[in-house]
Design a protein around this motif. Sequence first.
Motif, PDB file in Angstrom:
ATOM      1  N   LEU A  25       0.828  -1.209   0.000  1.00 24.32           N
ATOM      2  CA  LEU A  25       0.000   0.000   0.000  1.00 24.32           C
ATOM      3  C   LEU A  25       0.863   1.262   0.000  1.00 24.32           C
ATOM      4  CD1 LEU A  25      -2.885  -1.050   2.391  1.00 24.32           C
ATOM      5  CD2 LEU A  25      -2.985  -0.728  -0.083  1.00 24.32           C
ATOM      6  N   LEU A  26       1.943   1.252   0.758  1.00 21.87           N
ATOM      7  CA  LEU A  26       2.855   2.396   0.730  1.00 21.87           C
ATOM      8  C   LEU A  26       3.480   2.556  -0.654  1.00 21.87           C
ATOM      9  CD1 LEU A  26       4.601   2.023   4.207  1.00 21.87           C
ATOM     10  CD2 LEU A  26       3.007   3.811   3.489  1.00 21.87           C
ATOM     11  N   GLU A  27       3.772   1.436  -1.282  1.00 20.94           N
ATOM     12  CA  GLU A  27       4.324   1.480  -2.631  1.00 20.94           C
ATOM     13  C   GLU A  27       3.326   2.050  -3.627  1.00 20.94           C
ATOM     14  OE1 GLU A  27       7.595  -1.599  -4.251  1.00 20.94           O
ATOM     15  OE2 GLU A  27       5.946  -2.460  -3.137  1.00 20.94           O
ATOM     16  N   ALA A  28       2.051   1.779  -3.433  1.00 17.97           N
ATOM     17  CA  ALA A  28       1.028   2.329  -4.320  1.00 17.97           C
ATOM     18  C   ALA A  28       1.040   3.863  -4.235  1.00 17.97           C
ATOM     19  CB  ALA A  28      -0.348   1.776  -3.966  1.00 17.97           C
ATOM     20  N   PHE A  29       1.168   4.391  -3.019  1.00 13.84           N
ATOM     21  CA  PHE A  29       1.279   5.846  -2.869  1.00 13.84           C
ATOM     22  C   PHE A  29       2.542   6.359  -3.553  1.00 13.84           C
ATOM     23  CE2 PHE A  29      -1.652   5.274   0.754  1.00 13.84           C
ATOM     24  CZ  PHE A  29      -2.577   6.252   0.429  1.00 13.84           C
ATOM     25  N   LEU A  30       3.636   5.653  -3.376  1.00 16.68           N
ATOM     26  CA  LEU A  30       4.897   6.041  -4.002  1.00 16.68           C
ATOM     27  C   LEU A  30       4.753   6.102  -5.515  1.00 16.68           C
ATOM     28  CD1 LEU A  30       8.088   6.333  -3.968  1.00 16.68           C
ATOM     29  CD2 LEU A  30       8.060   3.878  -4.358  1.00 16.68           C
ATOM     30  N   LEU A  84      10.488  -1.097  -9.731  1.00 11.72           N
ATOM     31  CA  LEU A  84      11.854  -0.765 -10.148  1.00 11.72           C
ATOM     32  C   LEU A  84      11.873  -0.318 -11.607  1.00 11.72           C
ATOM     33  CD1 LEU A  84      14.106  -3.496  -8.509  1.00 11.72           C
ATOM     34  CD2 LEU A  84      14.190  -1.048  -8.124  1.00 11.72           C
ATOM     35  N   GLY A  85      10.988  -0.860 -12.407  1.00  9.04           N
ATOM     36  CA  GLY A  85      10.919  -0.498 -13.818  1.00  9.04           C
ATOM     37  C   GLY A  85      10.554   0.961 -14.043  1.00  9.04           C
ATOM     38  N   PHE A  86       9.942   1.591 -13.065  1.00 10.06           N
ATOM     39  CA  PHE A  86       9.631   3.014 -13.191  1.00 10.06           C
ATOM     40  C   PHE A  86      10.892   3.861 -13.261  1.00 10.06           C
ATOM     41  CE2 PHE A  86       5.197   2.347 -12.436  1.00 10.06           C
ATOM     42  CZ  PHE A  86       4.596   3.472 -12.982  1.00 10.06           C
ATOM     43  N   GLY A  87      12.037   3.270 -12.928  1.00 11.16           N
ATOM     44  CA  GLY A  87      13.296   3.985 -13.045  1.00 11.16           C
ATOM     45  C   GLY A  87      13.613   4.383 -14.480  1.00 11.16           C
ATOM     46  N   VAL A  88      12.997   3.705 -15.440  1.00 14.19           N
ATOM     47  CA  VAL A  88      13.183   4.069 -16.844  1.00 14.19           C
ATOM     48  C   VAL A  88      12.618   5.465 -17.089  1.00 14.19           C
ATOM     49  CG1 VAL A  88      12.502   3.486 -19.205  1.00 14.19           C
ATOM     50  CG2 VAL A  88      13.179   1.685 -17.627  1.00 14.19           C
ATOM     51  N   VAL A  99      14.911   0.645  -2.149  1.00 10.95           N
ATOM     52  CA  VAL A  99      14.570   0.729  -0.723  1.00 10.95           C
ATOM     53  C   VAL A  99      13.325  -0.123  -0.449  1.00 10.95           C
ATOM     54  CG1 VAL A  99      13.722   2.274   1.086  1.00 10.95           C
ATOM     55  CG2 VAL A  99      15.658   2.963  -0.332  1.00 10.95           C
ATOM     56  N   PHE A 100      12.339  -0.058  -1.341  1.00 12.08           N
ATOM     57  CA  PHE A 100      11.121  -0.849  -1.139  1.00 12.08           C
ATOM     58  C   PHE A 100      11.373  -2.343  -1.347  1.00 12.08           C
ATOM     59  CE2 PHE A 100       8.770   3.058  -0.936  1.00 12.08           C
ATOM     60  CZ  PHE A 100       7.731   2.730  -0.079  1.00 12.08           C
ATOM     61  N   VAL A 101      12.319  -2.695  -2.194  1.00 14.60           N
ATOM     62  CA  VAL A 101      12.678  -4.112  -2.331  1.00 14.60           C
ATOM     63  C   VAL A 101      13.254  -4.618  -1.012  1.00 14.60           C
ATOM     64  CG1 VAL A 101      14.286  -5.713  -3.446  1.00 14.60           C
ATOM     65  CG2 VAL A 101      12.983  -4.099  -4.833  1.00 14.60           C
ATOM     66  N   VAL A 102      14.103  -3.808  -0.389  1.00 14.50           N
ATOM     67  CA  VAL A 102      14.665  -4.195   0.916  1.00 14.50           C
ATOM     68  C   VAL A 102      13.544  -4.294   1.955  1.00 14.50           C
ATOM     69  CG1 VAL A 102      16.166  -3.423   2.800  1.00 14.50           C
ATOM     70  CG2 VAL A 102      16.962  -3.277   0.429  1.00 14.50           C
TER      71      VAL A 102
END
Length: 132
Positions: A25-30, A84-88, A99-102
């Motif tokens: 859920l935090l990732e969705a906000f991110l 992570l793909g959003f890094g593109v 950080v979220f993967v960790v």
Amino acid sequence: MSTQQPAPPRRKRPAKPQFTQTTLLLEAFLVGFATLVAFGLRVAPPATVWTLGGVTCVVLVLLSGYMGRPGGYVAGTLAQLAVLGFGVLVPMMYGIGAVFVVLWIVALRLGGRIDRERAEWDAAHPEGPAPA
């Protein structure tokens, strides 16, 4: 005078699904904020940015409801790759996504350990907690 038995303590929710749901859920906000950044920077056509960001946000929210079910943790792990793909589009997302993967790995390992320790304690104390 009636003597009532105290209500049995409620069983605690498992920690592993709770931790992983919170992470997703935090990732969705991110991802929502990263979508705004990508739109503002004009890194891709607006339709592409909003479609990728919106679909990823919805998928993360929906996946949070599937934690604890068969395949839920695998799907959540694959969602980490999508973030992570959003890094593109926004290079800073490589760092934030890492950080979220960790956090995801910590949620899986620590949540699993807490659940195992609770199960061991429950097995060693079948009578439940001591009366107050």
